[in-house]
Scaffold this motif. Structure first.
Motif, PDB file in Angstrom:
ATOM      1  N   LEU A  39       0.870  -1.146   0.087  1.00 22.91           N
ATOM      2  CA  LEU A  39      -0.016   0.131   0.042  1.00 22.91           C
ATOM      3  C   LEU A  39       0.902   1.161   0.006  1.00 22.91           C
ATOM      4  O   LEU A  39       0.550   2.366  -0.726  1.00 22.91           O
ATOM      5  N   ILE A  40       1.854   1.205   0.823  1.00 16.16           N
ATOM      6  CA  ILE A  40       2.722   2.324   0.875  1.00 16.16           C
ATOM      7  C   ILE A  40       3.555   2.453  -0.625  1.00 16.16           C
ATOM      8  O   ILE A  40       3.687   3.627  -1.056  1.00 16.16           O
ATOM      9  N   GLN A  41       3.968   1.552  -1.163  1.00 20.27           N
ATOM     10  CA  GLN A  41       4.655   1.692  -2.494  1.00 20.27           C
ATOM     11  C   GLN A  41       3.259   2.220  -3.481  1.00 20.27           C
ATOM     12  O   GLN A  41       3.842   3.160  -4.338  1.00 20.27           O
ATOM     13  N   ASP A  42       2.091   1.731  -3.589  1.00 23.65           N
ATOM     14  CA  ASP A  42       1.424   2.080  -4.338  1.00 23.65           C
ATOM     15  C   ASP A  42       0.697   3.636  -4.157  1.00 23.65           C
ATOM     16  O   ASP A  42       0.726   4.479  -4.935  1.00 23.65           O
ATOM     17  N   ALA A  46       1.588   6.768  -6.543  1.00 23.59           N
ATOM     18  CA  ALA A  46       0.099   7.794  -7.100  1.00 23.59           C
ATOM     19  C   ALA A  46       0.984   9.078  -6.741  1.00 23.59           C
ATOM     20  O   ALA A  46       0.300   9.882  -7.670  1.00 23.59           O
ATOM     21  N   SER A  47       1.353   9.490  -5.881  1.00 28.07           N
ATOM     22  CA  SER A  47       1.931  10.738  -5.673  1.00 28.07           C
ATOM     23  C   SER A  47       2.827  11.410  -6.334  1.00 28.07           C
ATOM     24  O   SER A  47       2.700  12.497  -7.021  1.00 28.07           O
ATOM     25  N   TRP A  48       3.616  10.282  -7.041  1.00 27.07           N
ATOM     26  CA  TRP A  48       4.444  10.867  -8.022  1.00 27.07           C
ATOM     27  C   TRP A  48       3.920  10.919  -9.409  1.00 27.07           C
ATOM     28  O   TRP A  48       4.191  12.137 -10.013  1.00 27.07           O
ATOM     29  N   SER A 105      -6.259  13.553  -8.993  1.00 25.39           N
ATOM     30  CA  SER A 105      -6.702  12.420  -7.986  1.00 25.39           C
ATOM     31  C   SER A 105      -5.990  11.331  -9.046  1.00 25.39           C
ATOM     32  O   SER A 105      -6.332  11.211 -10.145  1.00 25.39           O
ATOM     33  N   VAL A 106      -5.398  10.305  -8.189  1.00 22.37           N
ATOM     34  CA  VAL A 106      -4.970   9.148  -8.940  1.00 22.37           C
ATOM     35  C   VAL A 106      -5.287   7.941  -8.391  1.00 22.37           C
ATOM     36  O   VAL A 106      -5.208   7.743  -7.136  1.00 22.37           O
ATOM     37  N   PHE A 107      -5.843   6.958  -9.136  1.00 20.05           N
ATOM     38  CA  PHE A 107      -6.489   5.792  -8.632  1.00 20.05           C
ATOM     39  C   PHE A 107      -5.875   4.558  -9.210  1.00 20.05           C
ATOM     40  O   PHE A 107      -5.179   4.626 -10.347  1.00 20.05           O
ATOM     41  N   ASN A 108      -5.873   3.585  -8.359  1.00 21.26           N
ATOM     42  CA  ASN A 108      -5.302   2.203  -9.055  1.00 21.26           C
ATOM     43  C   ASN A 108      -6.416   1.741  -9.985  1.00 21.26           C
ATOM     44  O   ASN A 108      -7.445   1.747  -9.791  1.00 21.26           O
ATOM     45  N   THR A 118      -4.186  12.477  -3.972  1.00 21.55           N
ATOM     46  CA  THR A 118      -4.596  13.690  -4.337  1.00 21.55           C
ATOM     47  C   THR A 118      -4.034  15.049  -4.008  1.00 21.55           C
ATOM     48  O   THR A 118      -3.436  15.154  -2.968  1.00 21.55           O
ATOM     49  N   LEU A 119      -3.566  15.489  -5.058  1.00 18.96           N
ATOM     50  CA  LEU A 119      -2.757  17.055  -5.172  1.00 18.96           C
ATOM     51  C   LEU A 119      -3.547  18.241  -5.423  1.00 18.96           C
ATOM     52  O   LEU A 119      -4.057  17.899  -6.730  1.00 18.96           O
ATOM     53  N   THR A 120      -3.579  19.198  -4.857  1.00 17.84           N
ATOM     54  CA  THR A 120      -4.119  20.503  -5.426  1.00 17.84           C
ATOM     55  C   THR A 120      -3.031  21.439  -5.759  1.00 17.84           C
ATOM     56  O   THR A 120      -2.150  21.622  -5.051  1.00 17.84           O
TER      57      THR A 120
END
Length: 126
Positions: A39-42, A46-48, A105-108, A118-120
């Motif tokens: 989960l941490i890897q995902d 996703a943040s990248w 927003s990034v989803f698997n 999610t980044l604003t």
């Protein structure tokens, strides 16, 4: 009376029961650790991806009116690290007409209901 060397059957059964309980607890703990690591890897990936998307939008030359992000929601799919990711860009207006608010927003691909990141950010017209 004869002196006994060794353990009785009850002592051996008791020791095996304790060993079984401890091994089940250790196995459950290790499975949870592996799951959390995934989960941490995902979430890191996703943040990248969210940062890359926002940076790509910031790098676009805005001399042309068409290059300024229009208000609305845009969905796309990208492949990174041999996996598919869904990206949702929510562009909205701000009080200043020359600035847009963008939420990335990034989803698997396998779980499109929960955003991993999610980044604003804000993008100016010029």
């Amino acid at each position: 009376m004869q002196k006994r060397n060794g353990f009785t059957l009850i002592e051996i059964m008791f020791a095996m029961a304790i060993l079984a309980i401890v091994s089940v607890v250790l196995l459950k703990s290790s499975v949870q650790s592996v799951s959390r690591a995934g989960l941490i890897q995902d979430r890191t990936m996703a943040s990248w991806i969210a940062e890359n998307q926002l940076q790509d939008l910031r790098m676009i030359d805005r001399d042309d009116e068409d290059n300024y992000p229009s208000v609305g929601v845009k969905r796309s799919t990208i492949t990174m690290a041999n996996r598919d990711w869904q990206i949702v860009l929510d562009v909205s207006e701000t009080e200043n007409d020359l600035i847009r608010r963008i939420e990335v927003s990034v989803f698997n691909e396998l779980d499109p209901d929960v955003a991993l990141s999610t980044l604003t950010g804000f993008i100016g017209r010029y």
